[in-house]
Enzyme design. Structure first.
Site, PDB file in Angstrom:
ATOM      1  N   TYR A 175     -53.135  67.646  75.167  1.00  0.00           N
ATOM      2  CA  TYR A 175     -53.485  66.457  75.654  1.00  0.00           C
ATOM      3  C   TYR A 175     -54.963  65.970  75.069  1.00  0.00           C
ATOM      4  O   TYR A 175     -55.127  64.844  74.726  1.00  0.00           O
ATOM      5  CB  TYR A 175     -53.762  66.581  77.355  1.00  0.00           C
ATOM      6  CG  TYR A 175     -54.071  65.368  77.734  1.00  0.00           C
ATOM      7  CD1 TYR A 175     -53.216  64.095  77.766  1.00  0.00           C
ATOM      8  CD2 TYR A 175     -55.271  65.144  78.662  1.00  0.00           C
ATOM      9  CE1 TYR A 175     -53.648  62.687  78.441  1.00  0.00           C
ATOM     10  CE2 TYR A 175     -55.638  63.988  79.290  1.00  0.00           C
ATOM     11  CZ  TYR A 175     -54.945  62.875  79.422  1.00  0.00           C
ATOM     12  OH  TYR A 175     -55.202  61.604  79.656  1.00  0.00           O
ATOM     13  N   LYS A 179     -56.080  62.690  72.831  1.00  0.00           N
ATOM     14  CA  LYS A 179     -56.989  61.830  73.313  1.00  0.00           C
ATOM     15  C   LYS A 179     -58.082  61.739  72.301  1.00  0.00           C
ATOM     16  O   LYS A 179     -58.700  60.559  72.142  1.00  0.00           O
ATOM     17  CB  LYS A 179     -57.578  62.224  74.737  1.00  0.00           C
ATOM     18  CG  LYS A 179     -56.360  61.990  75.837  1.00  0.00           C
ATOM     19  CD  LYS A 179     -56.247  60.652  76.295  1.00  0.00           C
ATOM     20  CE  LYS A 179     -54.704  60.009  75.667  1.00  0.00           C
ATOM     21  NZ  LYS A 179     -54.705  58.720  76.042  1.00  0.00           N
ATOM     22  N   THR A 212     -53.949  58.284  89.382  1.00  0.00           N
ATOM     23  CA  THR A 212     -53.183  57.545  89.114  1.00  0.00           C
ATOM     24  C   THR A 212     -51.658  57.976  89.046  1.00  0.00           C
ATOM     25  O   THR A 212     -51.463  59.424  89.343  1.00  0.00           O
ATOM     26  CB  THR A 212     -53.206  56.613  87.814  1.00  0.00           C
ATOM     27  OG1 THR A 212     -53.093  57.560  86.782  1.00  0.00           O
ATOM     28  CG2 THR A 212     -54.573  56.327  87.566  1.00  0.00           C
TER      29      THR A 212
END
Length: 313
Positions: A175, A179, A212
């Site tokens: 990840y 990013k 989220t």
């Protein structure tokens, strides 16, 4: 004075593309842009979920101008089809928000054989941006906003020997690599646009500690992995709402004072106003940006010659 959604200028006449527009930060961004008069192209997977999102937005914003275009960033064929659909009947767009992503999931591969997080978070967005770049150049004050993350600090860059992490995969390592690639792509796009004389701004976003659907999906996909479970619990308790987490990308997308090459985040990571934050020198080296660009062209098979597109547009 703190910047809020009330500070978004009128967007009437502007056309925006938002990836992952059916949930989380993408849904909030779509709703806010539509409320200010923009036509928003919702590029997303999961048709049923997208339809629910459309109904939710139209309930809050009667008369919202929305168009739904299928997009699976884990398939370069889908990315190309999405771009062709966007271009059909349109001469220009003004804003692209590269928002969609996956986070800290077990190793998987895209339809094209890429490691899933690098493929979805970075390579899919790289290809989409390249495909619709001519439309952006014909837009009014065009911008590309790409969502990065503080997880970029987990990575030193795309691994030159094993970019898809077949030997040393770790959910957070992957990840972080994706990013950081998002940020390096953002900065390199600005360098190339400036060199070609294109009037386009490329900005990055760090939404901070925002609660989220991304965290919930990571928790489910990991089968309850301890780090994902810890992060999911922590962000549920202490994270910002999606409405707050979306503020950096909304400011980057709409504030006339925002400039290409900047990255926006929340002042206090999970809270506070959206502000321009410092880019560490090690994340902004031109040589690294050029290397990520070349890698992205090679892996995706998509040539993204900014100068040539500018000359032809």
């Amino acid at each position: 004075m703190a910047w809020t959604v009330d500070d978004i200028p009128d967007q009437t006449g502007r056309v925006a593309v938002v990836t992952g527009a059916n949930g989380g930060l993408g849904l909030v961004t779509t709703r806010a842009l539509a409320a200010k008069g923009a036509e928003v192209i919702m590029a997303a997977r999961h048709p049923a979920r997208t339809e629910r999102a459309v109904e939710e937005i139209r309930a809050a914003v009667p008369g919202a101008r929305l168009d739904v275009v299928p997009l699976d960033l884990a398939s370069l064929q889908s990315v190309r089809a999405c771009a062709e659909r966007i271009a059909s009947g349109r001469r220009s767009i003004d804003l692209l928000v590269n928002n969609a992503g996956v986070m800290a999931i077990p190793r998987a591969e895209t339809a094209d054989g890429f490691e899933m997080q690098l493929g979805v978070n970075h390579l899919g967005h790289f290809a989409l941006t390249a495909h619709i770049f001519p439309l952006l150049l014909r837009g009014t004050a065009p911008r590309v906003v790409t969502v990065s993350s503080s997880a970029r600090y987990f990575s030193s860059g795309v691994s030159p020997d094993d970019p898809h992490l077949s030997e040393r995969y770790g959910p957070w390592r992957s990840y972080g690599q994706s990013k950081l690639a998002n940020l390096q792509f953002t900065l390199e796009l600005q360098r190339r646009a400036d060199a070609a004389g294109a009037g386009l701004a490329s900005l990055a976003v760090d939404p901070g500690f925002s609660s989220t659907d991304l965290q919930a999906h990571s928790h489910r996909a990991s089968g309850g992995g301890w780090s994902q479970a810890f992060f999911y619990r922590a962000v549920s308790l202490f994270g910002s709402t999606p409405e707050v987490g979306a503020l950096p990308q909304l400011r980057a997308a709409t504030d006339p004072a925002a400039r290409g090459g900047e990255i926006y985040g929340l002042r206090w990571v999970a809270h506070g106003a959206p502000v321009a934050v410092r880019v560490p020198k090690r994340h902004g080296r031109p040589a690294d940006g050029a290397a990520v660009w070349e890698f992205s062209e090679r892996e995706s098979g998509v040539e993204f010659d900014v100068g040539a597109v500018v000359s032809d547009t």
